[in-house]
Motif scaffolding. Structure first.
Motif, PDB file in Angstrom:
ATOM      1  N   LEU A  26       0.852  -1.182   0.000  1.00 22.19           N
ATOM      2  CA  LEU A  26       0.000   0.000   0.000  1.00 22.19           C
ATOM      3  C   LEU A  26       0.892   1.236   0.000  1.00 22.19           C
ATOM      4  CD1 LEU A  26      -2.992   0.736   0.103  1.00 22.19           C
ATOM      5  CD2 LEU A  26      -2.862   0.616   2.590  1.00 22.19           C
ATOM      6  N   ALA A  27       0.752   2.073  -1.032  1.00 22.95           N
ATOM      7  CA  ALA A  27       1.682   3.188  -1.205  1.00 22.95           C
ATOM      8  C   ALA A  27       1.072   4.561  -0.984  1.00 22.95           C
ATOM      9  CB  ALA A  27       2.299   3.134  -2.609  1.00 22.95           C
ATOM     10  N   ARG A  28      -0.202   4.749  -1.360  1.00 22.35           N
ATOM     11  CA  ARG A  28      -0.748   6.110  -1.307  1.00 22.35           C
ATOM     12  C   ARG A  28      -2.264   6.111  -1.184  1.00 22.35           C
ATOM     13  NH1 ARG A  28       0.749  10.772  -5.638  1.00 22.35           N
ATOM     14  NH2 ARG A  28       0.037  12.509  -4.388  1.00 22.35           N
ATOM     15  N   ASP A  29      -2.763   7.034  -0.392  1.00 20.08           N
ATOM     16  CA  ASP A  29      -4.202   7.237  -0.221  1.00 20.08           C
ATOM     17  C   ASP A  29      -4.687   8.122  -1.371  1.00 20.08           C
ATOM     18  OD1 ASP A  29      -6.775   7.589   0.685  1.00 20.08           O
ATOM     19  OD2 ASP A  29      -6.232   8.702   2.489  1.00 20.08           O
ATOM     20  N   ARG A  30      -5.319   7.518  -2.385  1.00 23.59           N
ATOM     21  CA  ARG A  30      -5.703   8.269  -3.584  1.00 23.59           C
ATOM     22  C   ARG A  30      -7.202   8.414  -3.766  1.00 23.59           C
ATOM     23  NH1 ARG A  30      -1.848  10.702  -6.905  1.00 23.59           N
ATOM     24  NH2 ARG A  30      -3.429  10.484  -8.475  1.00 23.59           N
ATOM     25  N   GLY A  31      -7.977   7.624  -3.091  1.00 26.32           N
ATOM     26  CA  GLY A  31      -9.421   7.678  -3.267  1.00 26.32           C
ATOM     27  C   GLY A  31     -10.053   8.593  -2.239  1.00 26.32           C
ATOM     28  N   ILE A  32     -10.984   8.045  -1.459  1.00 25.46           N
ATOM     29  CA  ILE A  32     -11.626   8.818  -0.397  1.00 25.46           C
ATOM     30  C   ILE A  32     -10.575   9.105   0.671  1.00 25.46           C
ATOM     31  CG2 ILE A  32     -13.454   8.831   1.340  1.00 25.46           C
ATOM     32  CD1 ILE A  32     -14.867   6.678  -0.462  1.00 25.46           C
ATOM     33  N   LYS A  33     -10.345  10.376   0.936  1.00 21.98           N
ATOM     34  CA  LYS A  33      -9.289  10.786   1.862  1.00 21.98           C
ATOM     35  C   LYS A  33      -9.458  10.118   3.226  1.00 21.98           C
ATOM     36  CE  LYS A  33      -5.885  13.737   2.686  1.00 21.98           C
ATOM     37  NZ  LYS A  33      -4.577  13.356   2.291  1.00 21.98           N
ATOM     38  N   GLY A  34      -8.405   9.422   3.665  1.00 21.07           N
ATOM     39  CA  GLY A  34      -8.393   8.816   4.986  1.00 21.07           C
ATOM     40  C   GLY A  34      -9.101   7.479   5.096  1.00 21.07           C
ATOM     41  N   ILE A  35      -9.606   6.944   3.964  1.00 23.10           N
ATOM     42  CA  ILE A  35     -10.317   5.660   3.969  1.00 23.10           C
ATOM     43  C   ILE A  35      -9.675   4.726   2.942  1.00 23.10           C
ATOM     44  CG2 ILE A  35     -12.547   4.505   3.528  1.00 23.10           C
ATOM     45  CD1 ILE A  35     -12.620   6.277   6.007  1.00 23.10           C
ATOM     46  N   LEU A  36      -9.465   3.467   3.329  1.00 25.50           N
ATOM     47  CA  LEU A  36      -8.985   2.453   2.389  1.00 25.50           C
ATOM     48  C   LEU A  36     -10.071   2.195   1.357  1.00 25.50           C
ATOM     49  CD1 LEU A  36      -6.920   0.193   1.614  1.00 25.50           C
ATOM     50  CD2 LEU A  36      -8.243  -1.308   3.126  1.00 25.50           C
ATOM     51  N   ASP A  37      -9.726   2.339   0.087  1.00 25.82           N
ATOM     52  CA  ASP A  37     -10.703   2.067  -0.968  1.00 25.82           C
ATOM     53  C   ASP A  37      -9.984   1.607  -2.232  1.00 25.82           C
ATOM     54  OD1 ASP A  37     -10.384   4.373  -2.962  1.00 25.82           O
ATOM     55  OD2 ASP A  37     -10.652   5.464  -1.084  1.00 25.82           O
ATOM     56  N   PRO A  38     -10.724   1.125  -3.239  1.00 22.11           N
ATOM     57  CA  PRO A  38     -10.103   0.554  -4.437  1.00 22.11           C
ATOM     58  C   PRO A  38      -9.277   1.535  -5.270  1.00 22.11           C
ATOM     59  CG  PRO A  38     -12.378  -0.163  -4.266  1.00 22.11           C
ATOM     60  CD  PRO A  38     -12.175   0.905  -3.236  1.00 22.11           C
ATOM     61  N   LYS A  39      -9.408   2.849  -5.044  1.00 22.50           N
ATOM     62  CA  LYS A  39      -8.619   3.823  -5.809  1.00 22.50           C
ATOM     63  C   LYS A  39      -7.248   4.087  -5.187  1.00 22.50           C
ATOM     64  CE  LYS A  39     -12.512   6.191  -7.906  1.00 22.50           C
ATOM     65  NZ  LYS A  39     -13.250   7.432  -8.043  1.00 22.50           N
ATOM     66  N   ASP A  40      -7.003   3.548  -3.985  1.00 23.84           N
ATOM     67  CA  ASP A  40      -5.698   3.750  -3.354  1.00 23.84           C
ATOM     68  C   ASP A  40      -4.611   3.061  -4.165  1.00 23.84           C
ATOM     69  OD1 ASP A  40      -6.823   5.280  -1.341  1.00 23.84           O
ATOM     70  OD2 ASP A  40      -7.123   3.565  -0.018  1.00 23.84           O
ATOM     71  N   THR A  41      -3.408   3.607  -4.104  1.00 25.81           N
ATOM     72  CA  THR A  41      -2.305   3.136  -4.945  1.00 25.81           C
ATOM     73  C   THR A  41      -1.517   2.027  -4.281  1.00 25.81           C
ATOM     74  OG1 THR A  41      -2.107   5.352  -5.894  1.00 25.81           O
ATOM     75  CG2 THR A  41      -0.245   3.868  -6.210  1.00 25.81           C
ATOM     76  N   LEU A  42      -1.223   1.007  -5.075  1.00 22.14           N
ATOM     77  CA  LEU A  42      -0.347  -0.094  -4.685  1.00 22.14           C
ATOM     78  C   LEU A  42       0.914  -0.042  -5.529  1.00 22.14           C
ATOM     79  CD1 LEU A  42      -2.907  -3.050  -4.904  1.00 22.14           C
ATOM     80  CD2 LEU A  42      -2.260  -1.801  -2.831  1.00 22.14           C
ATOM     81  N   ILE A  43       1.983  -0.623  -5.019  1.00 20.80           N
ATOM     82  CA  ILE A  43       3.184  -0.904  -5.817  1.00 20.80           C
ATOM     83  C   ILE A  43       3.362  -2.415  -5.770  1.00 20.80           C
ATOM     84  CG2 ILE A  43       5.680  -0.612  -6.037  1.00 20.80           C
ATOM     85  CD1 ILE A  43       5.418   2.072  -4.606  1.00 20.80           C
ATOM     86  N   HIS A  44       3.604  -3.013  -6.937  1.00 18.12           N
ATOM     87  CA  HIS A  44       3.842  -4.459  -6.990  1.00 18.12           C
ATOM     88  C   HIS A  44       4.558  -4.820  -8.284  1.00 18.12           C
ATOM     89  CE1 HIS A  44       0.551  -5.587  -9.854  1.00 18.12           C
ATOM     90  NE2 HIS A  44       0.080  -4.426  -9.452  1.00 18.12           N
ATOM     91  N   MET A  45       5.017  -6.056  -8.346  1.00 22.56           N
ATOM     92  CA  MET A  45       5.676  -6.542  -9.555  1.00 22.56           C
ATOM     93  C   MET A  45       4.613  -6.974 -10.551  1.00 22.56           C
ATOM     94  SD  MET A  45       8.925  -6.203  -9.424  1.00 22.56           S
ATOM     95  CE  MET A  45       9.617  -7.221 -10.708  1.00 22.56           C
ATOM     96  N   GLY A  46       4.570  -6.303 -11.694  1.00 25.42           N
ATOM     97  CA  GLY A  46       3.703  -6.730 -12.783  1.00 25.42           C
ATOM     98  C   GLY A  46       4.373  -7.900 -13.480  1.00 25.42           C
ATOM     99  N   PHE A  47       3.598  -8.880 -13.886  1.00 24.84           N
ATOM    100  CA  PHE A  47       4.192 -10.093 -14.439  1.00 24.84           C
ATOM    101  C   PHE A  47       4.953  -9.850 -15.737  1.00 24.84           C
ATOM    102  CE2 PHE A  47       0.741 -11.820 -11.763  1.00 24.84           C
ATOM    103  CZ  PHE A  47       1.554 -12.496 -10.874  1.00 24.84           C
TER     104      PHE A  47
END
Length: 196
Positions: free
Chosen positions: A125-146
């Motif tokens: 979990l890298a950044r709060d990008r959706g609803i401020k202060g709430i975990l939601d599907p618009k928040d940013t992840l960093i991961h290895m793309g295949f």
């Protein structure tokens, strides 16, 4: 990008995805920036940030972390309690409180039968990008793309899946914090040295 776990993790951009660990300790493929997989990149970032964690699989990372949420169902509409891999009631976790930047998200893709493992993938979990202060599907992840190596993407891009958020155990977080302080002190000392 910085002296914390996420900062050191960004040093792995443009390192190719290579499945499976290879090489011990400092000779590991991830340490050499030759290739890394979805779990190894997070171990590599944590090791560079000062934590002593061996290279392990996604399931193996559970030994070095603690859960901060139960298992949840993630889809484009949100995060839900899960029962038998089916979404139940929507959950609202505070970003910065219950879940934080740097927490790992274990991922088990719904409908993906090619992997017998309990967890198919992992992201951070890298950044709060959706609803401020709430975990939601618009928040940013960093991961290895295949096929892309390390990428940033929304949480929604990894659904539908059963997910669970985990956090490095306190001893590893303390080690990373001490190392960041050491680097900051070294930089401060170098600034005070006058030029000849």
């Amino acid at each position: 990008q910085g002296d914390d776990f996420i900062g050191f993790l960004t040093s792995y951009y443009n390192v190719p995805y290579v499945f499976g660990s290879a090489g011990p300790g400092s000779r590991h493929q991830t340490e050499q920036y030759q290739g890394t997989d979805c779990a190894d990149v997070f171990v590599g970032g944590a090791r560079r940030a000062g934590a002593s964690i061996p290279y392990v699989s996604v399931a193996g990372l559970k030994r070095y972390t603690r859960p901060v949420t139960p298992k949840l169902v993630l889809n484009k509409k949100g995060f839900f309690g899960e029962k038998n891999r089916k979404p139940q009631k929507a959950v609202r976790y505070r970003f910065g409180k219950t879940v934080r930047r740097g927490d790992l998200m274990l991922i088990d893709y719904i409908g993906f039968k090619a992997s017998p493992r309990s967890w198919d993938h992992i992201a951070v979990l890298a950044r709060d990008r959706g609803i401020k202060g709430i975990l939601d599907p618009k928040d940013t992840l960093i991961h290895m793309g295949f096929s892309h190596g390390l990428i940033r993407a929304t949480a929604a891009s990894e659904g539908p899946a059963v997910v669970q958020f985990v956090r490095f155990k306190s001893r590893y977080r303390r080690a990373m914090h001490r190392y960041a302080q050491k680097l900051a002190a070294r930089r401060q000392k170098n600034r005070r040295i006058p030029n000849p």
